[in-house]
Design a protein around this motif. Structure first.
Motif, PDB file in Angstrom:
ATOM      1  N   LEU A  31       0.934  -1.145  -0.094  1.00 20.95           N
ATOM      2  CA  LEU A  31       0.079   0.016   0.039  1.00 20.95           C
ATOM      3  C   LEU A  31       0.866   1.270   0.066  1.00 20.95           C
ATOM      4  O   LEU A  31       0.706   2.209  -0.603  1.00 20.95           O
ATOM      5  N   ARG A  32       1.905   1.327   0.697  1.00 16.78           N
ATOM      6  CA  ARG A  32       2.930   2.348   0.646  1.00 16.78           C
ATOM      7  C   ARG A  32       3.463   2.492  -0.608  1.00 16.78           C
ATOM      8  O   ARG A  32       3.567   3.892  -0.988  1.00 16.78           O
ATOM      9  N   ALA A  35       1.052   3.911  -2.907  1.00 17.08           N
ATOM     10  CA  ALA A  35       0.667   5.405  -2.620  1.00 17.08           C
ATOM     11  C   ALA A  35       1.733   6.294  -3.062  1.00 17.08           C
ATOM     12  O   ALA A  35       1.480   7.583  -3.982  1.00 17.08           O
ATOM     13  N   PHE A  36       2.893   5.884  -2.901  1.00 19.19           N
ATOM     14  CA  PHE A  36       4.288   6.968  -3.464  1.00 19.19           C
ATOM     15  C   PHE A  36       3.952   6.734  -4.769  1.00 19.19           C
ATOM     16  O   PHE A  36       4.441   7.910  -5.322  1.00 19.19           O
ATOM     17  N   TYR A  37       3.793   5.773  -5.379  1.00 14.60           N
ATOM     18  CA  TYR A  37       3.950   5.483  -6.973  1.00 14.60           C
ATOM     19  C   TYR A  37       2.734   6.676  -7.597  1.00 14.60           C
ATOM     20  O   TYR A  37       2.976   7.463  -8.447  1.00 14.60           O
ATOM     21  N   LYS A  38       1.567   6.608  -6.968  1.00 13.66           N
ATOM     22  CA  LYS A  38       0.339   7.227  -7.466  1.00 13.66           C
ATOM     23  C   LYS A  38       0.543   8.679  -7.259  1.00 13.66           C
ATOM     24  O   LYS A  38       0.381   9.417  -8.093  1.00 13.66           O
ATOM     25  N   GLN A  39       1.050   9.129  -6.049  1.00 15.02           N
ATOM     26  CA  GLN A  39       1.339  10.602  -5.685  1.00 15.02           C
ATOM     27  C   GLN A  39       2.532  11.113  -6.758  1.00 15.02           C
ATOM     28  O   GLN A  39       2.472  12.151  -7.267  1.00 15.02           O
ATOM     29  N   ALA A  40       3.415  10.305  -7.036  1.00 20.07           N
ATOM     30  CA  ALA A  40       4.570  10.608  -7.654  1.00 20.07           C
ATOM     31  C   ALA A  40       4.195  10.793  -9.476  1.00 20.07           C
ATOM     32  O   ALA A  40       4.621  11.810 -10.038  1.00 20.07           O
ATOM     33  N   ALA A  58     -10.750   0.743  -1.466  1.00 21.52           N
ATOM     34  CA  ALA A  58     -10.926   1.886  -0.336  1.00 21.52           C
ATOM     35  C   ALA A  58      -9.322   1.985   0.196  1.00 21.52           C
ATOM     36  O   ALA A  58      -8.942   2.985   0.800  1.00 21.52           O
ATOM     37  N   PHE A  59      -8.846   0.800   0.657  1.00 22.37           N
ATOM     38  CA  PHE A  59      -7.676   0.995   1.410  1.00 22.37           C
ATOM     39  C   PHE A  59      -6.360   1.465   0.413  1.00 22.37           C
ATOM     40  O   PHE A  59      -5.665   2.108   1.019  1.00 22.37           O
ATOM     41  N   LYS A  60      -6.492   1.207  -0.646  1.00 20.23           N
ATOM     42  CA  LYS A  60      -5.394   1.946  -1.922  1.00 20.23           C
ATOM     43  C   LYS A  60      -5.823   3.334  -1.789  1.00 20.23           C
ATOM     44  O   LYS A  60      -4.939   4.184  -1.671  1.00 20.23           O
ATOM     45  N   THR A  61      -6.833   3.930  -1.964  1.00 16.89           N
ATOM     46  CA  THR A  61      -7.218   5.304  -1.908  1.00 16.89           C
ATOM     47  C   THR A  61      -6.668   6.091  -0.331  1.00 16.89           C
ATOM     48  O   THR A  61      -6.401   7.000  -0.385  1.00 16.89           O
ATOM     49  N   ASN A  62      -7.116   5.277   0.699  1.00 12.85           N
ATOM     50  CA  ASN A  62      -6.745   5.780   1.898  1.00 12.85           C
ATOM     51  C   ASN A  62      -5.261   6.017   2.161  1.00 12.85           C
ATOM     52  O   ASN A  62      -4.817   7.072   2.540  1.00 12.85           O
ATOM     53  N   ALA A  75       7.578  12.375  -3.413  1.00  9.80           N
ATOM     54  CA  ALA A  75       6.764  11.001  -3.417  1.00  9.80           C
ATOM     55  C   ALA A  75       8.007  10.272  -4.262  1.00  9.80           C
ATOM     56  O   ALA A  75       7.834   8.842  -3.972  1.00  9.80           O
ATOM     57  N   LYS A  76       8.373  10.640  -5.402  1.00 13.04           N
ATOM     58  CA  LYS A  76       9.482   9.979  -5.844  1.00 13.04           C
ATOM     59  C   LYS A  76      10.597   9.795  -5.302  1.00 13.04           C
ATOM     60  O   LYS A  76      11.059   8.351  -5.184  1.00 13.04           O
ATOM     61  N   GLU A  77      10.920  10.536  -4.484  1.00 12.29           N
ATOM     62  CA  GLU A  77      12.230  10.192  -3.660  1.00 12.29           C
ATOM     63  C   GLU A  77      11.796   9.140  -2.538  1.00 12.29           C
ATOM     64  O   GLU A  77      12.641   8.184  -2.402  1.00 12.29           O
ATOM     65  N   LYS A  78      10.757   9.270  -1.878  1.00 10.85           N
ATOM     66  CA  LYS A  78      10.185   8.330  -0.946  1.00 10.85           C
ATOM     67  C   LYS A  78      10.054   6.754  -1.681  1.00 10.85           C
ATOM     68  O   LYS A  78      10.280   5.857  -1.170  1.00 10.85           O
ATOM     69  N   TYR A  79       9.463   6.760  -2.828  1.00  9.99           N
ATOM     70  CA  TYR A  79       9.510   5.506  -3.613  1.00  9.99           C
ATOM     71  C   TYR A  79      10.761   4.938  -3.706  1.00  9.99           C
ATOM     72  O   TYR A  79      11.071   3.773  -3.674  1.00  9.99           O
ATOM     73  N   ILE A  80      11.650   5.909  -4.270  1.00  7.84           N
ATOM     74  CA  ILE A  80      12.782   5.183  -4.436  1.00  7.84           C
ATOM     75  C   ILE A  80      13.515   4.698  -3.203  1.00  7.84           C
ATOM     76  O   ILE A  80      14.195   3.691  -3.266  1.00  7.84           O
TER      77      ILE A  80
END
Length: 89
Positions: A31-32, A35-40, A58-62, A75-80
């Motif tokens: 999920l994390r 979320a980082f990928y979608k935000q990025a 719903a969990f994914k959106t949350n 978000a890209k940095e967090k994903y990396i």
């Protein structure tokens, strides 16, 4: 130059993530990463578009909403960072 470098590193992290079996990761980690990928890649979630959510979505959106304060670059940095940590022995 810095943005190009970030985008290159992000693309490399996405390619690396594709080599990780999804079922080998705990659901909270999945999920994390989602979320980082979608935000990025998309930016802040638009909850108006997801009015009929099943429990999984719903969990994914949350998860995405919880990190919506991050910029796309953050978000890209967090994903990396997350993918790099997963691939370290």
């Amino acid at each position: 130059m810095a943005e190009f470098d970030l985008n290159s590193r992000f693309k490399e992290a996405v390619a690396l993530a594709e080599t990780i079996p999804q079922d080998s990761l705990p659901q909270d980690v999945q999920l994390r990463l989602y979320a980082f990928y979608k935000q990025a890649t998309i930016g802040t979630v638009d909850t108006r578009m997801n009015v009929n959510l099943d429990l999984r979505n719903a969990f994914k959106t949350n998860a995405w909403m919880q990190i919506s304060h991050l910029t796309t670059d953050q978000a890209k940095e967090k994903y990396i960072e997350a993918i790099t940590a997963l691939k370290q022995p």
